[in-house]
Write a protein that holds these residues in place. Sequence first.
Motif, PDB file in Angstrom:
ATOM      1  N   TYR A  40      -6.270   4.880 -28.508  1.00  0.00           N
ATOM      2  CA  TYR A  40      -5.220   4.444 -29.414  1.00  0.00           C
ATOM      3  C   TYR A  40      -3.987   4.006 -28.631  1.00  0.00           C
ATOM      4  CZ  TYR A  40      -1.937   4.496 -33.301  1.00  0.00           C
ATOM      5  OH  TYR A  40      -0.995   4.144 -34.224  1.00  0.00           O
ATOM      6  N   ASP A  41      -3.571   2.769 -28.853  1.00  0.00           N
ATOM      7  CA  ASP A  41      -2.375   2.206 -28.234  1.00  0.00           C
ATOM      8  C   ASP A  41      -1.188   2.550 -29.129  1.00  0.00           C
ATOM      9  OD1 ASP A  41      -0.299   0.658 -27.318  1.00  0.00           O
ATOM     10  OD2 ASP A  41      -1.381  -1.237 -27.423  1.00  0.00           O
ATOM     11  N   ASP A  42      -0.369   3.503 -28.685  1.00  0.00           N
ATOM     12  CA  ASP A  42       0.750   3.998 -29.485  1.00  0.00           C
ATOM     13  C   ASP A  42       2.073   3.689 -28.803  1.00  0.00           C
ATOM     14  OD1 ASP A  42       2.048   5.268 -31.570  1.00  0.00           O
ATOM     15  OD2 ASP A  42       1.893   7.256 -30.680  1.00  0.00           O
ATOM     16  N   ASP A  43       2.204   2.499 -28.269  1.00  0.00           N
ATOM     17  CA  ASP A  43       3.396   2.131 -27.506  1.00  0.00           C
ATOM     18  C   ASP A  43       4.473   1.567 -28.431  1.00  0.00           C
ATOM     19  OD1 ASP A  43       5.095   1.689 -25.377  1.00  0.00           O
ATOM     20  OD2 ASP A  43       4.255  -0.269 -24.934  1.00  0.00           O
ATOM     21  N   TYR A  44       5.074   2.451 -29.214  1.00  0.00           N
ATOM     22  CA  TYR A  44       6.146   2.049 -30.121  1.00  0.00           C
ATOM     23  C   TYR A  44       7.258   3.083 -30.055  1.00  0.00           C
ATOM     24  CZ  TYR A  44       2.592  -1.090 -31.885  1.00  0.00           C
ATOM     25  OH  TYR A  44       1.629  -2.052 -31.970  1.00  0.00           O
ATOM     26  N   SER A  45       8.349   2.801 -30.685  1.00  0.00           N
ATOM     27  CA  SER A  45       9.475   3.722 -30.711  1.00  0.00           C
ATOM     28  C   SER A  45       9.070   5.052 -31.336  1.00  0.00           C
ATOM     29  CB  SER A  45      10.608   3.084 -31.523  1.00  0.00           C
ATOM     30  OG  SER A  45      11.636   3.987 -31.731  1.00  0.00           O
ATOM     31  N   GLY A  46       9.439   6.158 -30.695  1.00  0.00           N
ATOM     32  CA  GLY A  46       9.155   7.483 -31.220  1.00  0.00           C
ATOM     33  C   GLY A  46       7.724   7.942 -31.032  1.00  0.00           C
ATOM     34  N   GLU A  47       6.985   7.271 -30.175  1.00  0.00           N
ATOM     35  CA  GLU A  47       5.573   7.625 -29.968  1.00  0.00           C
ATOM     36  C   GLU A  47       5.429   8.989 -29.310  1.00  0.00           C
ATOM     37  OE1 GLU A  47       6.329   5.938 -25.768  1.00  0.00           O
ATOM     38  OE2 GLU A  47       6.194   4.691 -27.531  1.00  0.00           O
ATOM     39  N   ILE A  48       4.268   9.592 -29.491  1.00  0.00           N
ATOM     40  CA  ILE A  48       3.949  10.850 -28.805  1.00  0.00           C
ATOM     41  C   ILE A  48       3.475  10.550 -27.384  1.00  0.00           C
ATOM     42  CG2 ILE A  48       1.564  10.989 -29.615  1.00  0.00           C
ATOM     43  CD1 ILE A  48       2.086  14.041 -29.905  1.00  0.00           C
ATOM     44  N   ALA A  49       2.881   9.374 -27.189  1.00  0.00           N
ATOM     45  CA  ALA A  49       2.410   8.913 -25.885  1.00  0.00           C
ATOM     46  C   ALA A  49       2.190   7.411 -25.977  1.00  0.00           C
ATOM     47  CB  ALA A  49       1.110   9.610 -25.502  1.00  0.00           C
ATOM     48  N   ASP A  50       2.096   6.741 -24.851  1.00  0.00           N
ATOM     49  CA  ASP A  50       1.806   5.305 -24.863  1.00  0.00           C
ATOM     50  C   ASP A  50       0.351   5.047 -25.243  1.00  0.00           C
ATOM     51  OD1 ASP A  50       4.384   4.327 -24.008  1.00  0.00           O
ATOM     52  OD2 ASP A  50       3.914   5.211 -22.059  1.00  0.00           O
ATOM     53  N   ILE A  51      -0.528   5.916 -24.779  1.00  0.00           N
ATOM     54  CA  ILE A  51      -1.958   5.804 -25.080  1.00  0.00           C
ATOM     55  C   ILE A  51      -2.475   7.203 -25.403  1.00  0.00           C
ATOM     56  CG2 ILE A  51      -4.236   5.133 -24.201  1.00  0.00           C
ATOM     57  CD1 ILE A  51      -2.686   3.404 -22.089  1.00  0.00           C
ATOM     58  N   VAL A  52      -3.328   7.300 -26.417  1.00  0.00           N
ATOM     59  CA  VAL A  52      -3.968   8.560 -26.785  1.00  0.00           C
ATOM     60  C   VAL A  52      -5.477   8.320 -26.788  1.00  0.00           C
ATOM     61  CG1 VAL A  52      -4.221  10.334 -28.551  1.00  0.00           C
ATOM     62  CG2 VAL A  52      -2.007   9.200 -28.237  1.00  0.00           C
ATOM     63  N   THR A  53      -6.236   9.198 -26.127  1.00  0.00           N
ATOM     64  CA  THR A  53      -7.698   9.101 -26.172  1.00  0.00           C
ATOM     65  C   THR A  53      -8.257  10.330 -26.875  1.00  0.00           C
ATOM     66  OG1 THR A  53      -7.922  10.126 -23.982  1.00  0.00           O
ATOM     67  CG2 THR A  53      -7.903   7.712 -24.074  1.00  0.00           C
ATOM     68  N   ILE A  54      -9.356  10.104 -27.605  1.00  0.00           N
ATOM     69  CA  ILE A  54     -10.007  11.185 -28.345  1.00  0.00           C
ATOM     70  C   ILE A  54     -11.505  11.125 -28.097  1.00  0.00           C
ATOM     71  CG2 ILE A  54     -10.449  12.177 -30.630  1.00  0.00           C
ATOM     72  CD1 ILE A  54      -7.820  10.788 -31.533  1.00  0.00           C
ATOM     73  N   LYS A  55     -12.080  12.288 -27.815  1.00  0.00           N
ATOM     74  CA  LYS A  55     -13.524  12.420 -27.643  1.00  0.00           C
ATOM     75  C   LYS A  55     -13.992  13.632 -28.432  1.00  0.00           C
ATOM     76  CE  LYS A  55     -17.684  12.025 -26.042  1.00  0.00           C
ATOM     77  NZ  LYS A  55     -18.574  11.066 -26.644  1.00  0.00           N
TER      78      LYS A  55
END
Length: 82
Positions: A40-55
């Motif tokens: 998940y590309d979460d590169d926005y204002s207030g993000e928890i991280a720039d990238i999140v991976t889930i397995k």
Amino acid sequence: MELGWCELSNEAQGVNPKKTDSIQYKVINQLKQGYYDIIYDDDYSGEIADIVTIKANSDKIEIKFYHLKFALVMQLWNLLFS
């Protein structure tokens, strides 16, 4: 993680068109070579991280957070050689 060449002063990949020389683009493409179910590309204002991976495994769910930073060449040079 081997990223190959990327522009260290260019952190975000953007949306359309994506900046293929950015740190984020290179990291996401490297992560795609892995075993993750979701990247998940979460590169926005207030993000928890720039990238999140889930397995999802049979006994647990792995969630990893990646926070990326850019660097200016002269700042890096000064840091490395001061």
